[in-house]
Design a protein around this motif. Structure first.
Motif, short mmCIF file in Angstrom:
data_model
loop_
_atom_site.label_atom_id
_atom_site.label_comp_id
_atom_site.label_asym_id
_atom_site.label_seq_id
_atom_site.Cartn_x
_atom_site.Cartn_y
_atom_site.Cartn_z
N PRO A 160 -119.52 27.92 19.05
CA PRO A 160 -118.38 28.30 19.90
C PRO A 160 -117.49 29.36 19.27
CG PRO A 160 -118.70 25.94 19.97
CD PRO A 160 -119.65 26.46 18.93
N ILE A 161 -117.07 30.30 20.11
CA ILE A 161 -116.25 31.44 19.67
C ILE A 161 -114.81 31.25 20.14
CG2 ILE A 161 -115.86 33.93 19.98
CD1 ILE A 161 -118.94 34.20 20.19
N ILE A 173 -111.10 37.43 22.73
CA ILE A 173 -112.35 36.68 22.64
C ILE A 173 -113.55 37.62 22.76
CG2 ILE A 173 -113.80 34.96 23.81
CD1 ILE A 173 -111.57 33.68 22.26
N ALA A 174 -113.44 38.59 23.66
CA ALA A 174 -114.56 39.53 23.85
C ALA A 174 -114.83 40.35 22.60
CB ALA A 174 -114.27 40.43 25.04
N ALA A 175 -113.76 40.82 21.96
CA ALA A 175 -113.94 41.62 20.74
C ALA A 175 -114.57 40.80 19.63
CB ALA A 175 -112.60 42.19 20.29
N ALA A 194 -122.09 26.48 24.32
CA ALA A 194 -121.30 26.79 25.51
C ALA A 194 -120.14 27.69 25.08
CB ALA A 194 -120.77 25.51 26.13
N GLN A 195 -119.87 28.73 25.85
CA GLN A 195 -118.86 29.72 25.50
C GLN A 195 -117.92 29.98 26.66
OE1 GLN A 195 -118.74 30.72 22.47
NE2 GLN A 195 -120.81 30.71 21.62
N GLU A 196 -116.75 30.51 26.35
CA GLU A 196 -115.89 31.03 27.41
C GLU A 196 -116.59 32.20 28.09
OE1 GLU A 196 -111.80 31.69 26.43
OE2 GLU A 196 -111.80 30.13 24.89
N PRO A 197 -116.35 32.43 29.39
CA PRO A 197 -117.11 33.45 30.12
C PRO A 197 -117.09 34.83 29.47
CG PRO A 197 -115.86 32.10 31.66
CD PRO A 197 -115.43 31.67 30.27
N GLU A 198 -115.93 35.24 28.93
CA GLU A 198 -115.87 36.59 28.35
C GLU A 198 -116.71 36.69 27.08
OE1 GLU A 198 -111.60 34.94 27.71
OE2 GLU A 198 -113.35 34.45 28.94
#
Length: 420
Positions: A160-161, A173-175, A194-198
């Motif tokens: 997870p990020i 989060i995207a970066a 599982a990750q956040e959509p971005e």
């Protein structure tokens, strides 16, 4: 010369200006004869949280099947040797000194960071040790991490990020996902928690560019609590499994990621050996109960003491979920630069009180500042000189020491719980 003396000398080679690149590591590995190309098949693990636990599950499951496994992790909690685990256990003092001296000689006094030269030492030790698999945890980020010199691992794994190390990796989060996805290699299968959509969209794009197959938790496998245990399911079928030995509901996701990787690669143990691995898995300072030593003795009769090294809001959310509906006395120390405001905000629902402490021998948040932040969130708070004083100030039957892996290492040493 001891390894501690040698490691202190290597610290002095640190470059005055750090450029984020792999050049220094590649130069040193070339001088050493490229040991990274002679290592056993590598499982390369990046992510913000859950990296260490995922490494521990991969190791435990493979070892339950009789495989010889090496691991490379960081930071260490008490002794540097924890970072380099060979097929027969933690690297010995004599072997560590030997590989460090060879790396120092090959580097020939040129500027290099501590992590770069010690990563080269780890890879040299792995190349000269007989093992079936090597599990390598990324130190920071992924794209420019020293471990990313690995040209063709067996799999790239992303846990997870969340937001952490923003000054190095970016403030979105995207970066950060872009940096983590930098470990993806052409044609090498990728596995993601599982990750956040971005974050997931960035990982998917990176996998497409590399023509790498991507498997994602919740889509290509499932791992859910069920009937006091948990149920894993993928294209090969379903398994009903016992709760892992590591504490916390989030560990089902970490165990599921490890099992999803091994099943897809065709190297998973039998169901009986999977159960054995889940029961044997160990990973210190992650929701670890402290049940002996001078700090535990400060707890009231029947009291429970926990230790966790998580240090960002995502890690705090995991703790808040694990203790939902309970109230804890939190002993908190955090390194300078960590997001104390959001960390404590997320933990507020389970905090009866906060006792702030310094992290020994590290640049850290002033305990008085941490106490002010906690008070501003409506949590009774105070500042203390050390962990023992902070624990004694609590009025709860349950306490947790948290906020820093470095603080966790100090607590383990005080408690006589040296990782082995």
């Amino acid at each position: 010369m001891s390894s501690d003396q040698l490691l202190a000398r290597l610290h002095r080679l640190h470059p005055k200006l750090i450029d984020l690149s792999l050049g220094r590591t590649e130069r040193l590995l070339t001088a050493l004869g490229n040991p990274e190309r002679r290592m056993p098949p590598v499982l390369h693990v990046a992510g913000t949280n859950g990296k260490g636990s995922t490494v521990a599950y991969l190791q435990a499951l493979l070892e339950a099947d009789g495989k010889r496994v090496q691991t490379y992790t960081s930071p260490h909690l008490v002794r540097f040797h924890e970072r380099i685990r060979l097929s027969d256990g933690l690297i010995s003092e004599a072997r560590l000194v030997e590989v460090l001296e060879r790396c120092e000689a090959a580097n020939d006094g040129q500027p290099i960071t501590f992590f770069e030269i010690t990563t080269a030492a780890g890879f040299l030790a792995f190349a000269e040790d007989e093992a079936d698999y090597c599990i390598v945890e990324v130190g920071l980020g992924g794209r420019f991490d020293s471990s990313n010199v690995l040209e063709r691992p067996l799999a790239s794994i992303i846990t997870p990020i969340g937001l952490d190390h923003q000054s190095f990796l970016g403030d979105t989060i995207a970066a950060i996902a872009g940096e983590k996805a930098g470990i993806i290699k052409p044609g090498v299968p990728v596995f993601s928690a599982a990750q956040e959509p971005e974050a997931l969209s960035v990982i998917e794009a990176a996998a497409r560019r590399a023509s790498a197959t991507l498997c994602v938790a919740g889509r290509d496998w499932t791992a859910q609590p069920e009937n006091g245990g948990w149920r894993f399911g993928d294209a090969s079928g379903a398994l009903n499994l016992p709760i892992p030995a590591l504490s916390g509901p989030h560990q089902i996701g970490n165990a599921g990621l490890a099992l999803g990787v091994l099943r897809r690669l065709g190297i998973a143990p039998s169901p009986e050996r999977i159960v054995d691995g889940l029961r044997r898995v160990r990973w210190p300072a992650r929701l670890q109960p402290i049940d002996r030593g001078p700090l535990f003795e400060l707890m009231p009769p029947g009291g429970r003491l926990w230790l966790d090294g998580g240090h960002n809001p995502h890690a705090a959310a995991v703790l808040a979920a694990a203790f939902f509906g309970r109230k804890l006395h939190l002993v908190v120390g955090m390194l300078e630069g960590k997001d104390a405001q959001d960390y404590l905000r997320v933990l507020a629902p389970v905090a009866a009180s906060v006792a702030a402490v310094p992290v020994p021998d590290e640049l850290c948040h002033d305990p008085a500042d941490l106490a002010r932040i906690a008070s501003g969130l409506g949590i009774p708070a105070s500042a203390h000189a050390d962990v023992a004083d902070a624990l004694a100030a609590g009025a709860c039957d349950e306490a947790m020491i948290c906020g820093s892996l470095y603080l966790a290492g100090h607590v383990l040493q005080l408690s006589g719980l040296i990782p082995d």
